[in-house]
Design a protein around this motif. Structure first.
Motif, PDB file in Angstrom:
ATOM      1  N   SER A 283      -4.131  -0.628  -5.100  1.00  0.00           N
ATOM      2  CA  SER A 283      -3.241  -0.486  -3.955  1.00  0.00           C
ATOM      3  C   SER A 283      -2.258  -1.644  -3.879  1.00  0.00           C
ATOM      4  O   SER A 283      -1.060  -1.455  -3.644  1.00  0.00           O
ATOM      5  N   THR A 287       1.844  -1.722  -4.272  1.00  0.00           N
ATOM      6  CA  THR A 287       2.674  -2.358  -3.252  1.00  0.00           C
ATOM      7  C   THR A 287       3.692  -3.289  -3.888  1.00  0.00           C
ATOM      8  O   THR A 287       4.874  -3.283  -3.537  1.00  0.00           O
ATOM      9  N   ILE A 295       1.495  -7.960   1.130  1.00  0.00           N
ATOM     10  CA  ILE A 295       0.201  -7.415   0.766  1.00  0.00           C
ATOM     11  C   ILE A 295      -0.830  -8.113   1.633  1.00  0.00           C
ATOM     12  O   ILE A 295      -0.609  -9.231   2.109  1.00  0.00           O
TER      13      ILE A 295
END
Length: 363
Positions: A283, A287, A295
């Motif tokens: 993930s 990003t 993040i």
């Protein structure tokens, strides 16, 4: 491609092999054509910043019976040779010069980096020739740029130069080492720097300088990314300087990027050094690749290294791929603590400037 005669500001890098080729002090007769080139550039309205190696090589004459390979001895030679090198240049001009000695710490810190830029700007605006060198006398491994080719590229970006001229003792970038390979061909124009170009072996055969063709290609990569046309020329041949002033190509030209990086991005990518690492999950990787500059700690798998707020960190994926550099707003101690928290409210954003990059681009 912009013609040389249309440049407003250039950085000219001259190596130790030209300044003190035999380890017996500076060689004014080799530097005279280069000095004449600088004088002619200035007469045509082209500002010049000179990046000059040679302090260690120039100082070697004062330590004839010593072990010149030890670090303390090289620092002593640099201290003794720096004044010799500067005075040699100064005698070749009828205008003032100024000495600017730098370490990587001066370039890594954004305020000091800006100070370097403004100091050089002010000197140029008053007709003074800045002569830049790495401060070999006090630098350490942590603060060392390492070679003046890369220092010249960093300075070129800092002062927003149009052109960078790297003087060496061969005619330019070849397909191989022309000293030992008769089939090696000169490469006149490089539109983009590829992995194959970086792998060309043109190892230096003299023991005076610290750089080689590999560092010059690396320097060209940094400079062209900022939109700076870069030349590699043979500084031992006076005619090459006349060729430049006639807008001819006497060596190898590296074309500037058509989409130059911003000053901030270039500084982060090519000047700063990573003090630590954030390893992110899938993930977090997405990003970063999407260009999102936040993040959270729940996307972090690990925090490596010892760093403080405002330091540069490297963002890496689970499989070890380097994704980006970032300016962290948290220290390593705090980030390590936050990654161990289960409470989502404790997840901390990282304020970053990201570049989608491969490892080779970060080196």
């Amino acid at each position: 491609m912009v013609l040389f005669s249309n440049f407003e500001r250039i950085v000219l890098k001259v190596g130790s092999a030209l300044i003190a080729p035999d380890g017996k002090g500076c060689s004014p007769h080799k530097l005279f054509p280069i000095a004449q080139f600088i004088i002619e550039c200035r007469s045509r309205g082209i500002e010049v910043v000179l990046v000059s190696s040679g302090s260690v090589a120039a100082g070697r004459q004062y330590f004839p019976k010593s072990n010149c390979n030890s670090i303390p001895m090289k620092k002593a030679m640099a201290a003794a040779g720096q004044s010799d090198m500067i005075s040699t240049w100064d005698r070749l001009f009828d205008f003032p010069t100024c000495q600017i000695l730098l370490t990587h710490g001066d370039l890594q810190d954004p305020e000091r980096y800006q100070s370097v830029s403004s100091t050089i700007d002010k000197a140029l605006s008053h007709g003074i020739l800045p002569i830049v060198n790495e401060n070999d006398t006090i630098t350490t491994d942590e603060l060392k740029v390492g070679d003046n080719d890369n220092l010249a590229a960093i300075v070129s970006a800092a002062v927003n130069a149009d052109g960078l001229v790297l003087c060496t003792d061969v005619d330019g970038l070849y397909t191989g080492n022309p000293r030992i390979d008769k089939n090696a061909k000169l490469i006149p124009i490089v539109e983009s720097i590829t992995a194959s170009l970086k792998g060309i072996d043109m190892s230096a055969t003299n023991d005076v300088g610290t750089g080689g063709m590999a560092t010059k290609v690396e320097s060209a990569e940094k400079a062209t990314a900022h939109g700076i046309t870069t030349y590699i020329i043979n500084g031992e041949k006076p005619d090459v300087f006349h060729s430049l002033l006639r807008d001819e190509n006497p060596g190898t030209i590296f074309a500037p990027s058509q989409t130059p990086m911003s000053d901030r991005t270039h500084w982060l990518r090519h000047t700063t050094r990573s003090q630590g690492e954030f390893v992110v999950d899938k993930s977090g990787e997405q990003t970063v690749l999407d260009g999102i500059e936040d993040i959270t700690s729940d996307q972090l798998l690990s925090v490596n290294g010892d760093f403080n707020t405002g330091d540069t960190v490297l963002i890496k994926s689970e499989d070890g791929k380097s994704l980006a550099k970032a300016i962290t707003k948290r220290s390593s101690c705090l980030m390590t603590y936050l990654t161990e928290q289960d409470d989502p409210n404790q997840h901390a954003p990282i304020e970053s400037v990201f570049e989608q990059e491969q490892v080779s681009l970060l080196k």
